[in-house]
Structures are given as C-alpha cells and as structure tokens.
Scaffold this motif. Sequence first.
Motif, PDB file in Angstrom:
ATOM      1  N   LEU A  34       2.151   1.749  -3.706  1.00  0.00           N
ATOM      2  CA  LEU A  34       0.923   2.028  -4.804  1.00  0.00           C
ATOM      3  C   LEU A  34       0.282   3.502  -4.116  1.00  0.00           C
ATOM      4  O   LEU A  34      -0.380   4.199  -4.940  1.00  0.00           O
ATOM      5  CB  LEU A  34       0.021   1.189  -4.902  1.00  0.00           C
ATOM      6  N   LYS A  35       0.525   3.958  -2.642  1.00  0.00           N
ATOM      7  CA  LYS A  35      -0.468   4.759  -2.124  1.00  0.00           C
ATOM      8  C   LYS A  35      -1.894   4.616  -2.438  1.00  0.00           C
ATOM      9  O   LYS A  35      -2.503   5.433  -2.752  1.00  0.00           O
ATOM     10  CB  LYS A  35       0.119   6.186  -2.440  1.00  0.00           C
ATOM     11  N   ASN A  36      -2.195   3.272  -2.359  1.00  0.00           N
ATOM     12  CA  ASN A  36      -3.768   2.806  -2.858  1.00  0.00           C
ATOM     13  C   ASN A  36      -4.050   1.512  -1.945  1.00  0.00           C
ATOM     14  O   ASN A  36      -3.534   0.417  -2.433  1.00  0.00           O
ATOM     15  CB  ASN A  36      -3.627   2.705  -4.254  1.00  0.00           C
ATOM     16  N   ASP A  37      -4.831   1.446  -0.746  1.00  0.00           N
ATOM     17  CA  ASP A  37      -4.951   0.705  -0.006  1.00  0.00           C
ATOM     18  C   ASP A  37      -5.678  -0.504  -0.641  1.00  0.00           C
ATOM     19  O   ASP A  37      -5.779  -1.607  -0.507  1.00  0.00           O
ATOM     20  CB  ASP A  37      -5.584   1.111   1.321  1.00  0.00           C
ATOM     21  N   PHE A  38      -6.878  -0.130  -1.513  1.00  0.00           N
ATOM     22  CA  PHE A  38      -7.721  -0.837  -2.016  1.00  0.00           C
ATOM     23  C   PHE A  38      -7.048  -1.672  -3.104  1.00  0.00           C
ATOM     24  O   PHE A  38      -7.308  -2.865  -3.245  1.00  0.00           O
ATOM     25  CB  PHE A  38      -8.968  -0.093  -2.746  1.00  0.00           C
ATOM     26  N   LEU A  39      -6.295  -1.191  -3.972  1.00  0.00           N
ATOM     27  CA  LEU A  39      -5.589  -1.954  -5.161  1.00  0.00           C
ATOM     28  C   LEU A  39      -4.576  -3.031  -4.288  1.00  0.00           C
ATOM     29  O   LEU A  39      -4.591  -3.968  -4.642  1.00  0.00           O
ATOM     30  CB  LEU A  39      -4.938  -0.916  -6.121  1.00  0.00           C
ATOM     31  N   THR A  44      -0.146   5.985 -13.425  1.00  0.00           N
ATOM     32  CA  THR A  44      -0.241   7.012 -12.237  1.00  0.00           C
ATOM     33  C   THR A  44       1.278   7.344 -11.678  1.00  0.00           C
ATOM     34  O   THR A  44       1.911   6.328 -11.292  1.00  0.00           O
ATOM     35  CB  THR A  44      -0.855   6.136 -11.073  1.00  0.00           C
ATOM     36  N   SER A  48       0.852  -1.339   0.056  1.00  0.00           N
ATOM     37  CA  SER A  48      -0.176   0.078  -0.072  1.00  0.00           C
ATOM     38  C   SER A  48       0.977   1.153   0.016  1.00  0.00           C
ATOM     39  O   SER A  48       0.655   2.365  -0.608  1.00  0.00           O
ATOM     40  CB  SER A  48      -0.679  -0.040   1.089  1.00  0.00           C
ATOM     41  N   ILE A  60       3.744   9.225  -8.991  1.00  0.00           N
ATOM     42  CA  ILE A  60       3.910   9.270  -7.668  1.00  0.00           C
ATOM     43  C   ILE A  60       5.531  10.044  -7.367  1.00  0.00           C
ATOM     44  O   ILE A  60       6.492   9.306  -7.644  1.00  0.00           O
ATOM     45  CB  ILE A  60       3.816   8.240  -6.534  1.00  0.00           C
TER      46      ILE A  60
END
Length: 287
Positions: A134-139, A173, A131, A175
């Motif tokens: 990716l800075k995306n917990d869901f993914l 994306t 996470s 970052i």
Amino acid sequence: MIKTRNGDIIVTNENQNKLLKKLYGSVLGRVLLKTLTAPVISRAAGIFMDSKASKLLIKPFIKRSGIDTSQYIMRDFRSYNDFFTRRVIPEKRPVDYEPSHLISPCDSKLTVHKISKNSIFRIKGSRYRVSDLLKNDFLAKRFCGGYCLIFRLEVDDYHRYCYIDNGTKTENTYIAGELHTVNPIALERYNIYKRNCREYTVLHTENFGDVVQVEVGAMMVGRIVNNDDTASFLRGEEKGRFEFGGSTIVMLFGKDSVRIDEDILRNSAEDIETVVKYGEKIGKTGE
C-alpha cells in the motif's frame, strides 16, 4: 497446485511454465524482462490490442485456451481488448446476496493468508509487507490480525470484477511500477506485488467493516480500469476490469471481520490455490 471447490485438481499449462522458468531463471531472461516489464512496452501492446488488426488474435486464443464461449455474450468484437473484456452471461455468474456471506469479486485462483502483527507474509515463497503493497504504514497497521486474500486471474478468466458488499468507497490510489507476470514461477524470484503497478481503495462495507481492495497489474497489462472514484456501491455491482493479460486482486480484511470457508483455508495452508467464481460465497462475516 490448483483445486476446484469440489476437490478436482487442475493441470497447469506446462509450456507456459517452461517459458517463464527460462525468463525468470536465467541471466539473459532477466535482462529481457527489464524490457518486457517496462510500462512503455505495456502501453504499446495496449494500443495494438485496441486496434482492429488485433481481431485476428481472437479465434486462435479461444481455441488455444479452451474458452467456453457459451458462458459469455459473444458478438462482433471491435478488437482483442473488446473481446478480452467481454461480459459474462449474468445467469452464468449468480451473485450470492445473503448479507452475511463473503463473495469472490472475480473468477480467479484464490489463496488466503493471516496477516501477522509485523505484517509480513509469504505467497509462493515470496516475502512482502502489507505496508509495501500500500505504501501506507498507517493504513497497513489497521489490518494486523486480519486476512489477506490473493485472487490470481489468468488470461482465460473473466476479467471484470465486482463489489463484495454494499457500502461506500474512498478515492482510488494509483502506485506506479513495473509490470510482471503474476504466475507463481515469477513469485519465486521477484517480490511481484511490490514491483507491479497497482491501484487500491478503502471499501467501507456494511457487513465486513473497512476492506482494502488492491488491483495489481501484470506483464503486458498496462490498464486497470475502475468505474468509480469516491462513490457508494451495491453487492455484485461491477467495480472495474483488467485489460489484456493475467492480473491479481488483493483484499485486506480486519481482525475478526471474516471467517473464510474451511476448504479454502485448508488448501491455502498446503500452498494450493482454490478456483473461485465471480459472486460465489467464499466465507462469512466474523464473530
């Protein structure tokens, strides 16, 4: 330690390692790193490496790094970056087109890690979460129980990378972050993959399900150049390139989507990197 697929051991650059230990292992070195890893420094270096003056660096670099120029399409390069992103002779990097075979996207040193249910794993002693990457917990949660593949490129590697299968992709994306070397010595002190600039996309592949591919910038690498945004793609087609320096590609595979070759798993379990080449088989589809 680094091993080839036939088990030969590669000796690492001792002088480079000594310099990195000084930078990452002392107070003065870490103060210097705050300057060296600033994106503005990387951009300035990139401007020079695009200039005609940088051509003077090409021949010394080839000699110092022992690059086999017979592997590449050599011509009158306009700049160091033009040389650095040189194209390999296609016959020197044959792509495995067997649909069930997982191929390497690049020339690199590879380690493989199982993604635990709390999505935390180690690389050379450095802990980080998917996470965070990716800075995306869901993914990140979608890849619980799968594999994380770390492809570490050094400056003498071929710095173009390809798609691993046929499919379609989401938009890229980006970052932002600091730019650190991806040498394992740096990993002992810094959570490099959380700090570095990076760019990722979700690949909807025909044979391996959804795969996340992350390109990670390194010290003095300010540019990750991907050829496509939202697009369809073919196995072996060039996805993009890194400009100037060492870099890393991280790939995330879902649970039971791949079976990694045993020699790579065995080496990774012993904290050993395995040398792999662009288009080479490194695994199979999952069961």
